[in-house]
Design a protein around this motif. Structure first.
Motif, PDB file in Angstrom:
ATOM      1  N   UNK A   1       0.831  -1.197   0.000  1.00 15.66           N
ATOM      2  CA  UNK A   1       0.000   0.000   0.000  1.00 15.66           C
ATOM      3  C   UNK A   1       0.872   1.256   0.000  1.00 15.66           C
ATOM      4  N   UNK A   2       1.970   1.216   0.754  1.00 12.80           N
ATOM      5  CA  UNK A   2       2.871   2.364   0.801  1.00 12.80           C
ATOM      6  C   UNK A   2       3.460   2.639  -0.578  1.00 12.80           C
ATOM      7  N   UNK A   3       3.836   1.583  -1.279  1.00 16.62           N
ATOM      8  CA  UNK A   3       4.384   1.768  -2.617  1.00 16.62           C
ATOM      9  C   UNK A   3       3.330   2.297  -3.590  1.00 16.62           C
ATOM     10  N   UNK A   4       2.083   1.881  -3.386  1.00 16.97           N
ATOM     11  CA  UNK A   4       1.009   2.376  -4.252  1.00 16.97           C
ATOM     12  C   UNK A   4       0.826   3.879  -4.091  1.00 16.97           C
ATOM     13  N   UNK A   5       0.803   4.351  -2.848  1.00 13.03           N
ATOM     14  CA  UNK A   5       0.666   5.793  -2.598  1.00 13.03           C
ATOM     15  C   UNK A   5       1.865   6.551  -3.159  1.00 13.03           C
ATOM     16  N   UNK A   6       3.061   5.995  -2.920  1.00 12.66           N
ATOM     17  CA  UNK A   6       4.277   6.633  -3.391  1.00 12.66           C
ATOM     18  C   UNK A   6       4.284   6.727  -4.918  1.00 12.66           C
ATOM     19  N   UNK A   7       3.922   5.651  -5.567  1.00 17.53           N
ATOM     20  CA  UNK A   7       3.936   5.615  -7.025  1.00 17.53           C
ATOM     21  C   UNK A   7       2.839   6.503  -7.609  1.00 17.53           C
ATOM     22  N   UNK A   8       1.713   6.560  -6.926  1.00 14.47           N
ATOM     23  CA  UNK A   8       0.625   7.435  -7.374  1.00 14.47           C
ATOM     24  C   UNK A   8       1.061   8.896  -7.350  1.00 14.47           C
ATOM     25  N   UNK A   9       1.769   9.290  -6.288  1.00 15.93           N
ATOM     26  CA  UNK A   9       2.275  10.669  -6.217  1.00 15.93           C
ATOM     27  C   UNK A   9       3.283  10.942  -7.326  1.00 15.93           C
ATOM     28  N   UNK A  10       4.123   9.949  -7.628  1.00 20.11           N
ATOM     29  CA  UNK A  10       5.113  10.116  -8.691  1.00 20.11           C
ATOM     30  C   UNK A  10       4.437  10.297 -10.048  1.00 20.11           C
ATOM     31  N   UNK A  11       3.361   9.575 -10.267  1.00 17.80           N
ATOM     32  CA  UNK A  11       2.631   9.699 -11.534  1.00 17.80           C
ATOM     33  C   UNK A  11       2.001  11.085 -11.661  1.00 17.80           C
TER      34      UNK A  11
END
Length: 264
Positions: free
Chosen positions: A154-164
């Protein structure tokens, strides 16, 4: 005209104003005698011409004032576009520190290449009034690299979403920067500017006064009109000249793109 825009703003404005003065004085010598044929038999010609000049000057002055405000606001918007684009590039570069290797290095390398392209290739072309095309390849490279990552937590999903989201802002910033190269004062408005400027000078040439006063008055008006028109030209070309938007911010971003320690 491009040569004048490449000069320091004060020098360019002075030369353009001087050019307008020379054109006006040549018109005084070679054209005014023919223009005066239309008003020599008119009683109170100076009063009539003076009243017409006053009305025309007010209307043309309002037009130039509104146009100057509009171009200044547009130039300020272009500067904000560049600031936002550069800020989002460095934000995405730092956000990549949270990824694991080799994805981190791949993404940061793609972003660094993009910044180098903007400084080394895109900006010189923009200053020449040309539309750079190579940035699309770099944007696609960042896109492909970014979407190769598959978040597992979940942490990686939030992080990757912000990067996108940051990537989308970089892409949009580039499009807005390029749009500034193909938008500006429409040709029809430039036509009105030139017609208004030369109409003002023609009306002044119709006045009947002694040679020295006429030369002085027409020279002052022509010089001021030249400065105003040069200001419009400078603001309408936001990447050219001393008053234009520079690549200084992107250079600072590029200089600060150094790897930071992150999770292995």
């Amino acid at each position: 005209m491009s040569y004048l825009l490449s000069l320091p703003s004060g020098t360019g404005a002075f030369l353009f104003g001087a050019l307008m003065v020379v054109v006006t004085w040549l018109a005084y010598v070679f054209i005014r005698p023919f223009l005066r044929l239309f008003v020599r038999s008119q009683s109170y010609a100076n009063e009539i011409i003076g009243n017409a000049l006053s009305i025309f000057a007010v209307l043309f002055g309002l037009f130039l004032g509104m146009l100057s405000i509009s171009t200044y606001q547009s130039a300020a918007e272009v500067e904000h576009y560049v600031i936002d684009e550069a800020a989002n590039v460095v934000a995405l570069y730092r956000a990549a520190d949270a990824y694991e290797e080799p994805f981190r290095t791949n993404l940061q390398t793609a972003l660094r290449d993009y910044a180098q392209y903007v400084v080394g290739e895109a900006w010189p072309m923009q200053q020449d009034g040309k539309l750079p095309q190579g940035g699309l390849n770099h944007i696609q490279s960042i896109y492909k690299t970014l979407f190769q990552f598959s978040p597992q937590t979940e942490a990686q999903k939030y992080m990757h979403s912000d990067a996108i989201v940051l990537f989308g802002r970089v892409r949009d910033g580039r499009l807005k920067r390029l749009a500034a190269l193909v938008t500006g004062i429409p040709d029809v408005l430039w036509t009105i500017v030139w017609i208004g400027a030369f109409s003002t000078l023609v009306i002044i040439l119709l006045l009947d006064m002694n040679f020295s006063l006429h030369i002085l008055l027409s020279g002052i008006v022509a010089f001021f009109l030249g400065i105003v028109i040069f200001l419009l030209l400078s603001l309408d070309n936001p990447f050219r000249g001393e008053v234009g938007v520079t690549d200084e911010l992107f250079r600072k971003v590029l200089a600060g793109m150094q790897p930071m320690e992150g999770p292995k």
